[in-house]
Motif scaffolding. Structure first.
Motif, PDB file in Angstrom:
ATOM      1  N   ASN A   1       0.811  -1.214   0.000  1.00 33.48           N
ATOM      2  CA  ASN A   1       0.000   0.000   0.000  1.00 33.48           C
ATOM      3  C   ASN A   1       0.846   1.267   0.000  1.00 33.48           C
ATOM      4  O   ASN A   1       0.354   2.356   0.262  1.00 33.48           O
ATOM      5  CB  ASN A   1      -0.952   0.017   1.206  1.00 33.48           C
ATOM      6  N   LYS A   2       2.150   1.098  -0.290  1.00 34.43           N
ATOM      7  CA  LYS A   2       3.046   2.255  -0.287  1.00 34.43           C
ATOM      8  C   LYS A   2       3.972   2.213  -1.489  1.00 34.43           C
ATOM      9  O   LYS A   2       4.617   1.190  -1.753  1.00 34.43           O
ATOM     10  CB  LYS A   2       3.866   2.267   1.005  1.00 34.43           C
ATOM     11  N   ALA A   3       4.037   3.329  -2.197  1.00 40.54           N
ATOM     12  CA  ALA A   3       4.964   3.456  -3.325  1.00 40.54           C
ATOM     13  C   ALA A   3       5.646   4.822  -3.262  1.00 40.54           C
ATOM     14  O   ALA A   3       4.992   5.836  -2.965  1.00 40.54           O
ATOM     15  CB  ALA A   3       4.242   3.299  -4.652  1.00 40.54           C
ATOM     16  N   ILE A   4       6.949   4.842  -3.523  1.00 40.43           N
ATOM     17  CA  ILE A   4       7.728   6.082  -3.528  1.00 40.43           C
ATOM     18  C   ILE A   4       8.337   6.260  -4.906  1.00 40.43           C
ATOM     19  O   ILE A   4       8.986   5.350  -5.421  1.00 40.43           O
ATOM     20  CB  ILE A   4       8.851   6.038  -2.476  1.00 40.43           C
TER      21      ILE A   4
ATOM     22  N   THR B   1      -3.969   6.945  -3.963  1.00 39.98           N
ATOM     23  CA  THR B   1      -3.709   6.549  -2.580  1.00 39.98           C
ATOM     24  C   THR B   1      -2.376   5.818  -2.443  1.00 39.98           C
ATOM     25  O   THR B   1      -2.087   4.904  -3.214  1.00 39.98           O
ATOM     26  CB  THR B   1      -4.833   5.627  -2.059  1.00 39.98           C
ATOM     27  N   GLY B   2      -1.557   6.247  -1.491  1.00 39.93           N
ATOM     28  CA  GLY B   2      -0.336   5.529  -1.146  1.00 39.93           C
ATOM     29  C   GLY B   2       0.880   5.850  -1.979  1.00 39.93           C
ATOM     30  O   GLY B   2       1.950   5.285  -1.754  1.00 39.93           O
ATOM     31  N   ILE B   3       0.762   6.773  -2.949  1.00 42.68           N
ATOM     32  CA  ILE B   3       1.899   7.109  -3.814  1.00 42.68           C
ATOM     33  C   ILE B   3       2.450   8.480  -3.436  1.00 42.68           C
ATOM     34  O   ILE B   3       1.712   9.467  -3.402  1.00 42.68           O
ATOM     35  CB  ILE B   3       1.497   7.102  -5.304  1.00 42.68           C
ATOM     36  N   THR B   4       3.745   8.549  -3.140  1.00 46.38           N
ATOM     37  CA  THR B   4       4.395   9.820  -2.826  1.00 46.38           C
ATOM     38  C   THR B   4       5.604  10.027  -3.733  1.00 46.38           C
ATOM     39  O   THR B   4       6.145   9.074  -4.296  1.00 46.38           O
ATOM     40  CB  THR B   4       4.869   9.863  -1.357  1.00 46.38           C
ATOM     41  N   VAL B   5       6.018  11.275  -3.846  1.00 48.95           N
ATOM     42  CA  VAL B   5       7.194  11.625  -4.646  1.00 48.95           C
ATOM     43  C   VAL B   5       8.324  12.030  -3.707  1.00 48.95           C
ATOM     44  O   VAL B   5       8.114  12.814  -2.775  1.00 48.95           O
ATOM     45  CB  VAL B   5       6.875  12.773  -5.630  1.00 48.95           C
ATOM     46  N   GLN B   6       9.513  11.501  -3.943  1.00 52.86           N
ATOM     47  CA  GLN B   6      10.685  11.838  -3.140  1.00 52.86           C
ATOM     48  C   GLN B   6      11.717  12.572  -4.003  1.00 52.86           C
ATOM     49  O   GLN B   6      12.416  11.952  -4.810  1.00 52.86           O
ATOM     50  CB  GLN B   6      11.317  10.577  -2.553  1.00 52.86           C
ATOM     51  N   PRO B   7      11.811  13.914  -3.865  1.00 53.11           N
ATOM     52  CA  PRO B   7      12.874  14.627  -4.575  1.00 53.11           C
ATOM     53  C   PRO B   7      14.237  14.208  -4.031  1.00 53.11           C
ATOM     54  O   PRO B   7      14.408  14.029  -2.820  1.00 53.11           O
ATOM     55  CB  PRO B   7      12.584  16.101  -4.261  1.00 53.11           C
ATOM     56  N   LEU B   8      15.211  14.043  -4.920  1.00 51.53           N
ATOM     57  CA  LEU B   8      16.522  13.543  -4.522  1.00 51.53           C
ATOM     58  C   LEU B   8      17.642  14.484  -4.979  1.00 51.53           C
ATOM     59  O   LEU B   8      17.511  15.172  -5.996  1.00 51.53           O
ATOM     60  CB  LEU B   8      16.761  12.149  -5.118  1.00 51.53           C
TER      61      LEU B   8
END
Length: 443
Positions: A199-202, A224-231
């Protein structure tokens, strides 16, 4: 502060010349050459022969093992022959050569532009469909996608990580995909989440793609459950183990796979291909390819049918520059020089880089000065100078002990070496030999 991986890394000049160029559809060539091995694992077995009529999306080579991939016709036409051709590495490989006749697609493929968000297939059906469609990792590794979605007994995926880093200098195909097909790509992420029962995606994206970060963040708010991670912009951020380290601060042990730390990694291009396979019943028959270089008249991103000769993309980009010194399949760090511009585009072809003569040649190889720069930049904590020596002298047992197989072949060591030593060349040679020895033990 932006996240990144914890060990080594460099920041080469980016030269993202084609980042602002929308994807163009390349005309279908008169003839395509479709290799039956475009993936890690066993080659496909041809199921067509000379004289057979084929449609776009029709199966032309089937899997021959658990780690293998189906191959589908990228064009409609007549099979001219099944023969050996030169691949991007200069080796002869079996391929299916098809003479194009129109553009007739298999009737089961949904070609409508309508976005389909509702996922009706079960997890098992999704994995099966992805396998049938011949989806492989489109970030360059070309590992069959259905295998990654089938964790071994006792291993559980906790988080799906999507690679939108595209850390190779010059390449921009993933960048443009996120900008132009972002919503469909996110549906693909949801499909992968369902297949893995997480249920989690990055989605990891380097900070030099601020427009893609903003765009995907806005779209992801509706999922639902998807986030963006700037790197942080740090090469080789797109390496699987480096991306896991950056996104969830877990380190994959030596010789182990990401599932060991509860992660599965897929590329943004793979996620989009999964969307097309599951929601549109479309196999992998085309992909976006970046054609770029400092002297190229029209650096750009092109939607290309698999099997298209690379010469056709070069022509679309304005032809081969007069000062061409080298043509590289992939980016400048991990790519390999091509022996011919008639080699075909495959599932793993993310880009073609044309280097001018003034920067295409290598420096004169000099003695190692023991500066340890190669050690400090190695993102895997290896000693590249030592691995090169061991490979050069064929000391294979010690090379294995020094974890030569952990090398991700990012090229950071060769890039930073002041003595222009061919570190990566010898390490690649050593990996091939040590891998062969290790496999012989299991027979």
């Amino acid at each position: 502060m932006l996240k990144t991986f914890s060990l080594g890394g460099i920041h080469p000049a980016e030269n993202k010349l084609s980042a602002g160029s929308p994807v163009e559809v390349l005309p279908i060539p008169a003839v395509v050459s479709v290799p039956v091995s475009q993936h890690i694992g066993a080659p496909g077995e041809p199921v067509v022969k000379k004289g057979d009529a084929v449609k776009v999306g029709q199966l032309i080579a089937k899997t021959t093992g658990f780690v293998s991939s189906n191959i589908h016709s990228p064009v409609s036409g007549i099979v001219d022959k099944v023969d050996e051709i030169l691949d991007a590495s200069g080796y002869k490989r079996k391929a299916i050569i098809i003479k194009t006749d129109g553009d007739v697609w298999d009737e089961h493929i949904d070609l409508s532009p309508e976005l389909k968000r509702d996922i009706t297939l079960s997890a098992e059906e999704i994995v099966k469909r992805i396998g049938e469609a011949g989806i492989v990792g489109l970030g360059g590794a070309t590992f069959p996608a259905q295998v990654k979605l089938s964790p071994p007994p006792g291993k559980v995926c906790e988080v799906l990580i999507i690679n939108g880093v595209e850390c190779e200098p010059y390449l921009t195909s993933d960048h443009r995909l996120m900008l132009e097909k972002g919503e469909a790509m996110l549906v693909g992420v949801q499909i992968l989440m369902k297949a893995l029962n997480v249920n989690k995606a990055i989605i990891g994206i380097e900070n030099n793609k601020k427009d893609a970060i903003a765009h995907i963040e806005k779209l992801a708010a509706g999922f639902t459950g998807i986030t963006v991670q700037p790197l942080k912009v740090q090469y080789p951020q797109g390496g699987e183990k480096q991306l896991i380290d950056a996104c969830i601060n877990r380190q994959v042990p030596s010789g182990k796979l990401p599932i060991e730390v509860g992660a599965v990694v897929h590329n943004v291009g793979t996620a989009y291909a999964v969307y097309e396979a599951v929601q549109k019943n479309k196999p992998l028959v085309e992909r976006i390819v970046t054609l770029t270089g400092l002297s190229v008249k029209k650096p750009g991103n092109y939607l290309v049918r698999i099997g298209t000769p690379i010469s056709a993309i070069i022509e679309a980009a304005g032809g081969l520059p007069e000062d061409t010194g080298k043509i590289v399949g992939g980016g400048p760090m991990m790519g390999k020089a091509l022996t011919s511009i008639e080699v075909p585009v495959t599932k793993g072809t993310s880009g073609i880089l044309i280097l001018p003569k003034k920067i295409a040649s290598r420096g004169i190889v000099e003695n190692c000065i023991r500066c340890s720069k190669c050690v400090s930049v190695c993102a895997m904590g290896l000693s590249p100078y030592l691995l090169m020596t061991l490979a050069e002298k064929a000391i294979w047992d010690m090379a294995e002990e020094e974890k030569i197989m952990d090398c991700i072949e990012c090229g950071s060591c060769s890039y930073t070496c002041p003595s222009s030593r061919p570190l990566l060349d010898y390490i690649r040679l050593g990996k091939g030999k040590v891998g062969q020895i290790m496999r012989s033990r299991t027979k």
